[in-house]
Design an enzyme around this catalytic site. Structure first.
Site, PDB file in Angstrom:
ATOM      1  N   CYS A 254       0.829  -1.196   0.000  1.00  0.00           N
ATOM      2  CA  CYS A 254       0.000   0.000   0.000  1.00  0.00           C
ATOM      3  C   CYS A 254       0.872   1.259   0.000  1.00  0.00           C
ATOM      4  O   CYS A 254       1.445   1.594  -1.032  1.00  0.00           O
ATOM      5  CB  CYS A 254      -0.994  -0.039   1.157  1.00  0.00           C
ATOM      6  SG  CYS A 254      -2.440   0.969   0.808  1.00  0.00           S
TER       7      CYS A 254
ATOM      8  N   HIS B 276      -3.690  -4.974   0.536  1.00  0.00           N
ATOM      9  CA  HIS B 276      -3.098  -5.543   1.753  1.00  0.00           C
ATOM     10  C   HIS B 276      -3.217  -7.069   1.728  1.00  0.00           C
ATOM     11  O   HIS B 276      -4.180  -7.632   2.271  1.00  0.00           O
ATOM     12  CB  HIS B 276      -3.814  -4.996   2.992  1.00  0.00           C
ATOM     13  CG  HIS B 276      -3.534  -3.551   3.247  1.00  0.00           C
ATOM     14  ND1 HIS B 276      -2.461  -3.126   3.994  1.00  0.00           N
ATOM     15  CD2 HIS B 276      -4.168  -2.432   2.827  1.00  0.00           C
ATOM     16  CE1 HIS B 276      -2.454  -1.807   4.039  1.00  0.00           C
ATOM     17  NE2 HIS B 276      -3.482  -1.363   3.334  1.00  0.00           N
TER      18      HIS B 276
ATOM     19  N   GLU C 102      -1.756  -9.176   3.417  1.00  0.00           N
ATOM     20  CA  GLU C 102      -1.620  -9.782   4.749  1.00  0.00           C
ATOM     21  C   GLU C 102      -2.959 -10.176   5.352  1.00  0.00           C
ATOM     22  O   GLU C 102      -3.028 -11.085   6.177  1.00  0.00           O
ATOM     23  CB  GLU C 102      -0.861  -8.845   5.700  1.00  0.00           C
ATOM     24  CG  GLU C 102      -1.566  -7.545   6.091  1.00  0.00           C
ATOM     25  CD  GLU C 102      -1.293  -6.387   5.151  1.00  0.00           C
ATOM     26  OE1 GLU C 102      -0.987  -6.646   3.961  1.00  0.00           O
ATOM     27  OE2 GLU C 102      -1.379  -5.222   5.593  1.00  0.00           O
TER      28      GLU C 102
HETATM   29  N1  GLN Z   1      -1.855   6.708   2.867  1.00  0.00           N
HETATM   30  C1  GLN Z   1      -1.959   5.955   1.659  1.00  0.00           C
HETATM   31  C2  GLN Z   1      -3.316   6.108   0.999  1.00  0.00           C
HETATM   32  O1  GLN Z   1      -4.262   6.486   1.628  1.00  0.00           O
HETATM   33  C3  GLN Z   1      -1.675   4.486   1.900  1.00  0.00           C
HETATM   34  C4  GLN Z   1      -2.701   3.823   2.750  1.00  0.00           C
HETATM   35  C5  GLN Z   1      -2.248   2.492   3.276  1.00  0.00           C
HETATM   36  O2  GLN Z   1      -1.065   2.187   3.291  1.00  0.00           O
HETATM   37  N2  GLN Z   1      -3.182   1.693   3.730  1.00  0.00           N
HETATM   38  O3  GLN Z   1      -3.437   5.830  -0.168  1.00  0.00           O
END
Ligand code: GLN
Length: 568
Positions: free
Chosen positions: A390, A516, A518
């Site tokens: 992310c 994600h 995970e």
């Molecule tokens: N801050 C980034 C976004 O909002 C990444 C978010 C995250 O890593 N879950 O896109």
């Protein structure tokens, strides 16, 4: 209503918070599933936030995201890791949600003429939600957040008290989890807090049939007998859950204590013998990993808050089981990188032991981002396996844009909303979003993989589905320029509008994902990306150890930088 056959196990906690009620519930679920029963679990959170999505990691730890896009308590992550049933937004609700519904009902006029009260309106809504989530299962575990005696959890306790009469005593069971502290000055375990906590619970009309005692060391029978006597619980229903070396040992430890046997007896369920082979296999790999260990540098700003990366650290361990290797995680503070450089920060975090791969997890905000960008560069330049998740993908993209594609001031509009070089930009449907709660791009979305890429080889699939939680994305205005410079887009949304995965072809293992992964890893089925990442880390470790073995012994005059360089 739940199907008639559904039986409910209510799990409450006493004495202190954080004693592992969630894990205990998840392990009970695992044990009952291993006997062939269909199980689900619900977490009831007494706080007033509608969900934990707006809380800081300092307050709440990880926010676990479900396929259907709910931002939930991290205990749902435990449930998914231990039981097969996938969690949905029905599996976690808060006081905030309960009141939100009741107040909306009242405004609609549903209770015209009546006074809206905690009993029965709030408790009815709690019960309605429990029955809804329990549909179609044999066993529904209901974990009440907080500790017995908290003001906030009273309506939840009242609701589960009422449920016993509704579903019948043969279909409901109360399990109370407490702590038995060891007082070293007296060299004794103390049962009094448990006695008080059970007394308090009984005062609310809830009489536990099973007590699970958490302790640092195994408790003896005499102590169990004493608790049995004072708390009016059968002696064989006083179960000890003492600290074990890994959470994945817990199902076996609780089974040895007879917990699942007692539960099926008390609920009058006939089942076959439990099949615990998968948990035994995990234990074997944990006890004696035949491929040694690897160390992963996890670079983030909340590195001292390991609870906020719970699913991630577990996914790394699952990948370790699959590779028959132990995974050590070195938490590297990205702000320390900004202060003293990548190598020094890694040395500090690893006690000079070196690392085998670098991972940048999800995150929010500009603080520490330059350190993360440096870590991505360090991994790219030194051929160290790199996994960006992310925000980690976003950091790797910025680094590549700056140092390979020549976009010197590349950044994210999360950090600089007016930048002309925002290679990471706000997603289109996020523009104008002014309500913070539940408004990110959340939950499972499909992603098409690009043929011939490392990622498609790892997944061995054309299309995948992964869970998201973000507002920003790879800016398509720079897609051509970045791919021309050598970055590969190895996964995108089916309409090709959103970049979901990037990789670097001339690197042993360099992958960034906008989602994600995970959240979908379990100890019994580790996630393919993590599995492959750990395999790459093992390869890197071998090469690293071989090359340092070939190097002439260091003399005392070797300067510090050269010494550090040999570690990577
Ligand atoms: N801050 C980034 C976004 O909002 C990444 C978010 C995250 O890593 N879950 O896109």
């Amino acid at each position: 209503m739940a199907s008639r056959a559904t039986k409910f196990i209510f799990v409450t906690g006493g004495v202190v918070s954080s004693i592992g009620k969630g894990l205990t519930s998840a392990c009970i679920g695992a044990l009952l599933e291993s006997r062939g029963l269909k199980v689900t679990a619900i977490k009831l959170d007494p706080y007033i936030n509608v969900d934990p999505g707006t809380m800081s990691p300092f307050q709440h730890g990880e926010v676990f995201v479900t396929d259907d896009g709910a931002e939930t308590d991290l205990d749902l992550g435990h449930y998914e890791r231990f039981i097969d049933t996938r969690m949905t937004k029905r599996n976690n609700f808060t006081t905030g949600q309960v009141y939100e519904t009741v107040i909306a009902n009242e405004r609609r006029g549903d209770y015209l003429g009546g006074t809206v009260q905690v009993i029965p309106h709030i408790t009815d809504e709690i019960k309605r939600r429990i029955f809804l989530a329990a549909q179609g299962v044999d066993i529904c575990l209901v974990e009440i957040g907080g500790t017995v005696g908290d003001i906030e959890s009273l309506p939840f306790l009242e609701a589960i008290r009422q449920m016993r009469a509704e579903v019948g005593p043969e279909n409901s069971l109360y399990i109370h989890v407490t702590l038995v502290p060891y007082i070293s000055a007296a060299a004794e375990f103390k049962t009094k807090p448990t006695q008080h906590s059970v007394k308090e619970l009984t005062g609310f009309g809830i009489v536990p049939s099973i007590i699970v005692l958490r302790s640092e060391q195994p408790l003896d029978q005499k102590l169990k007998k004493k608790i049995s006597l004072f708390c009016s619980v059968r002696e064989d229903c006083v179960v000890n859950a003492y600290d074990v070396s890994s959470i994945y040992e817990l199902p076996l430890a609780l089974h040895r204590e007879g917990l699942d046997q007692r539960i099926v007896e008390l609920l009058n369920i006939w089942t076959g013998a439990p099949n615990l082979a998968p948990w035994e296999r995990i234990m074997n790999s944990l006890k004696a990993p035949s491929h040694g260990s690897v160390t992963i540098a996890m670079v983030g700003k909340y590195v001292d808050l390991t609870e906020s990366y719970k699913s991630l650290t577990e996914a790394l361990h699952h990948a370790g089981f699959a590779n028959d290797a132990k995974v050590n995680i070195a938490y590297v503070d990205s702000e320390e990188i900004e202060r003293s450089g990548v190598e020094a920060a890694i040395s500090k975090a690893t006690n000079n032991q070196g690392i085998d791969a670098i991972l940048i997890p999800g995150g929010f905000g500009a603080r520490g981002s330059e350190g993360k960008i440096s870590a991505a560069q360090y991994a790219r330049v030194n051929n160290i396996p790199f996994f960006g998740i992310c925000l980690g993908l976003q950091m790797a993209t910025i680094e590549f844009a700056r140092n390979v594609a020549g976009i010197a001031n590349a950044t994210s509009s999360e950090f600089d909303p007016n930048s002309k070089a925002a290679v990471i930009d706000l997603m289109e449907h996020q523009r104008g979003v002014d309500r913070k709660g539940g408004s990110m791009r959340l939950g499972a979305y499909p992603c098409l993989l690009t043929k011939g890429t490392l990622t498609s080889k790892i997944y061995a699939a054309k299309e995948i589905s992964e869970r998201h939680r973000h507002r920003f994305e790879f800016n398509n205005n720079f897609r051509e320029q970045l791919t021309q410079a050598g970055l590969t887009v190895s996964g995108s949304s089916p309409d090709n509008h959103l970049v979901e995965i990037i990789e670097l072809p001339n690197h042993p293992w360099f992958i960034g994902v906008q989602f994600h992964p995970e959240f979908k890893s379990t100890p019994r089925a580790s996630h393919p990306l993590f599995r492959s990442f750990i395999a790459a880390a093992l390869d890197h470790r071998k090469a690293r150890l071989n090359s340092s073995a070939k190097k002439p012994p260091k003399n005392n005059k070797t300067n510090k930088t050269a010494q550090l360089a040999t570690q990577f």
